[in-house]
Scaffold this active site. Structure first.
Site, PDB file in Angstrom:
ATOM      1  N   GLY A 110      36.898  41.274  42.629  1.00 42.15           N
ATOM      2  CA  GLY A 110      35.956  40.193  42.386  1.00 42.15           C
ATOM      3  C   GLY A 110      35.342  40.283  41.014  1.00 42.15           C
ATOM      4  CG  ASN A 111      33.996  37.094  39.198  1.00 41.68           C
ATOM      5  OD1 ASN A 111      32.898  36.577  39.371  1.00 41.68           O
ATOM      6  ND2 ASN A 111      35.135  36.489  39.529  1.00 41.68           N
ATOM      7  NE  ARG A 112      27.865  42.454  36.287  1.00 43.93           N
ATOM      8  CZ  ARG A 112      27.261  42.816  35.164  1.00 43.93           C
ATOM      9  NH1 ARG A 112      27.976  43.243  34.126  1.00 43.93           N
ATOM     10  NH2 ARG A 112      25.944  42.750  35.049  1.00 43.93           N
TER      11      ARG A 112
END
Length: 407
Positions: free
Chosen positions: A215-217
């Site tokens: 995923g990412n932030r």
């Protein structure tokens, strides 16, 4: 501008006869506590759910439903004429029909006919009533005339029924009212009235096994700000939200997704009749080639197997190249860590979108923050810098540039 807004903050809160009428009290509290002079104009049916004394006490103004009350003051004309905003919450199918056809058989419908200010309807009714062709035609008529008819929320209705038709959260309706009043005080037109815009927000998650993902932030805050500002400017908004926990903006149709493939399917479907598509979501470029049906175990003394990756679809490039309708505007976002503008220009040329919002990211920059700064690059070579400030300011700049490009 703030002084002018306070001088003009005269709000009429129309309340109609639905079970959600009790929620109007919370909206009324938000309006009065924020300094807006608010007068409640209920229908006779609304007073079967919430008493006249409650509305009068919370607003500080007398409450009437009939044009014959205080007739010497001509209330059926004066109330609408002097208002800076009329918001009807909840709005039943009946009042939507009356407003669309210009009927005026009580004080509220007379007020709607005399109002020359922004008008917001927040519908609340059973799903079947909302989806009925007659209601949808009435909504389309009101929107075409410049009224803001927000999309109902999905959730529990009366009894055991669940579906689309629930009144949006009063706090979210208040936020919409605040944005509309702010733009009205600056004499800025609702330039997205009659437009359908699609926005993606949040960050996709690509599952590795049942408990892990890549995923990412991304927090989704910028995409949600774009949705709020578009709704305040009169647009019908579809928000494709990837893994966001943010509250749904009032009047916005939220489509939840998780993966890049799901996001693509939802955006492509919604874009079929959209005037503009803004891809603010952080979409994963890759996903695991193999999904493990069971949790991948840690083995003592043995290094884990490498995770093979495959490319995800390039949604922005696909939208830009194969637009489902002529004149559709496509906007992309680029988060860069170095050579920000150079990389942004290269991406703009590669993706072939109309506008690209470029910002620098890194530790304590952009992700999760309430403020941001960016440069909006255009296919015609122009650049629009947006200084550090609230995400709504960047959002309004994006919509300003989009509106200029509509055919």
């Amino acid at each position: 501008m703030e002084q002018r807004q306070q001088e003009r903050s005269r709000v009429v809160l129309g309340v109609t006869g639905g079970i959600a009428a009790y929620k109007a009290c919370e909206l009324l509290r938000h309006l009065t506590e924020s300094g807006h002079e608010t007068r409640v104009v209920p229908t006779a049916s609304a007073l079967r759910f919430v008493g006249e004394a409650t509305f009068a006490a919370l607003s500080g103004h007398p409450v009437a439903t009939d044009v014959w009350d205080s007739v010497h003051e001509v209330p059926h004309v004066r109330i609408g004429q002097s208002a800076d905003l009329v918001v009807v919450a909840p709005a039943t199918a009946d009042v939507l029909a009356k407003a669309a056809h210009g009927l005026a058989d009580d004080l509220l419908t007379n007020t709607l006919l005399t109002a020359r200010c922004p008008v917001i309807f927040a519908p609340a009714m059973h799903t079947e009533m909302w989806e009925h062709p007659a209601t949808q035609e009435n909504v389309a008529t009101l929107r075409r005339r410049g009224c803001l008819v927000v999309e109902p929320a999905v959730g529990r209705l009366t009894g055991a029924d669940t579906g689309k038709g629930r009144l949006p959260d009063p706090e979210r309706i208040f936020e919409l009212c605040r944005r509309v009043l702010s733009r009205a005080s600056a004499e800025v037109p609702a330039d997205l009235v009659g437009r359908h815009v699609v926005i993606s927000a949040g960050g996709t998650r690509e599952p590795l096994d049942p408990v892990r993902y890549l995923g990412n932030r991304s927090s989704g805050k910028q995409g949600y700000a774009l949705a709020r500002t578009a709704a305040a400017r009169g647009a019908r908004v579809t928000l494709v939200a990837a893994n966001s926990v943010l509250p749904a903006p009032a009047g916005v149709d939220v489509v939840p997704v998780e993966t890049a493939v799901q996001l693509r399917e939802a955006v492509i479907k919604a874009a079929a009749d959209a005037d503009a598509v803004v891809m603010a979501a952080a979409v994963a470029d890759f996903r695991p080639a193999v999904y493990a049906s069971g949790k991948i175990k840690k083995r003592s003394g043995v290094d884990p197997d490498p995770v093979a990756l495959v490319r995800n679809p390039d949604i922005l490039a696909e939208l830009s190249t194969d637009r489902p309708r002529a004149g559709q505007i496509v906007v992309g976002f680029a988060a860069e860590t170095d050579d920000v503008l150079a990389n942004g220009r290269a991406k703009l040329a590669r993706k072939r979108c109309d506008l690209l919002v470029v910002n620098e990211v890194g530790e304590r920059k952009t992700f999760g923050a309430e403020e941001s700064e960016a440069v909006v690059l255009a296919a015609d070579g122009s650049e629009t810098p947006v200084p550090y400030g609230p995400k709504e300011e960047l959002s309004d700049t994006v919509w300003d540039l989009v509106a200029l490009r509509f055919p």
